[in-house]
Design an enzyme around this catalytic site. Sequence first.
Site, PDB file in Angstrom:
ATOM      1  CB  SER A   7      74.478  30.180 -19.417  1.00  0.00           C
ATOM      2  OG  SER A   7      73.885  31.440 -19.455  1.00  0.00           O
TER       3      SER A   7
ATOM      4  CD  GLU B 240      70.109  14.463  -4.747  1.00  0.00           C
ATOM      5  OE1 GLU B 240      70.532  13.549  -4.035  1.00  0.00           O
ATOM      6  OE2 GLU B 240      70.820  15.032  -5.599  1.00  0.00           O
ATOM      7  CB  SER B 241      66.033  18.493  -9.477  1.00  0.00           C
ATOM      8  OG  SER B 241      65.397  19.011 -10.641  1.00  0.00           O
TER       9      SER B 241
ATOM     10  CG  HIS C 107      71.091  31.611 -16.763  1.00  0.00           C
ATOM     11  ND1 HIS C 107      71.497  30.883 -17.852  1.00  0.00           N
ATOM     12  CD2 HIS C 107      70.105  30.898 -16.174  1.00  0.00           C
ATOM     13  CE1 HIS C 107      70.770  29.782 -17.940  1.00  0.00           C
ATOM     14  NE2 HIS C 107      69.915  29.769 -16.927  1.00  0.00           N
TER      15      HIS C 107
ATOM     16  CB  CYS D 296      62.991  15.808  -5.176  1.00  0.00           C
ATOM     17  SG  CYS D 296      64.060  14.614  -5.999  1.00  0.00           S
TER      18      CYS D 296
END
Length: 175
Positions: A114, A121-122, A127, A142
Amino acid sequence: MSNAHALFQLGMDLNQDSSTTQTEENKSECRQAFDAVAVEASNVVKFDEEPKDFFIERDGEKFAGMHLIIDLCGASRLDDLDFIKKTLIDCVEKSKATLLHIHLHHFTPNGGVSGVAVLAESHISIHTWPEKGYAALDVFMCGDSEPHNSIDVLSEAFKPTKVVVDEMRRGKELE
């Protein structure tokens, strides 16, 4: 296992006097530290600058970013930590995004992984369930990034027999 023991294993010691206790900086201390360092880099946001609008405008719709939910079925190499890290970095590069930090955790005994690649940008999160040949990924970006480019990178790397992609334009309700 107690919560404190589990958090300690994750690297989070709850003892306030411990050197490993994680603390949150308050804004004034962050501002002072930032102001004390003379940094002239293009990717550093200065506190006195006007914030930029990184919303996307596409097909007549304005939104915060594209969120891809990706399922890889019948995939391989889902327990190979170094390979997963390299693949996430490849996704970031092909998507024209900016990597800030990667953190991955390898679970035992099944070998699942994980983790998250934190981006300017984010993020991209992963997982894996190697015993099932399954990986769940979350790609949210974004600005001018191209998150769809990560799909080919993931397909080539993990060789899944099936790829399922759902997409959502986040933040379109704000306009």
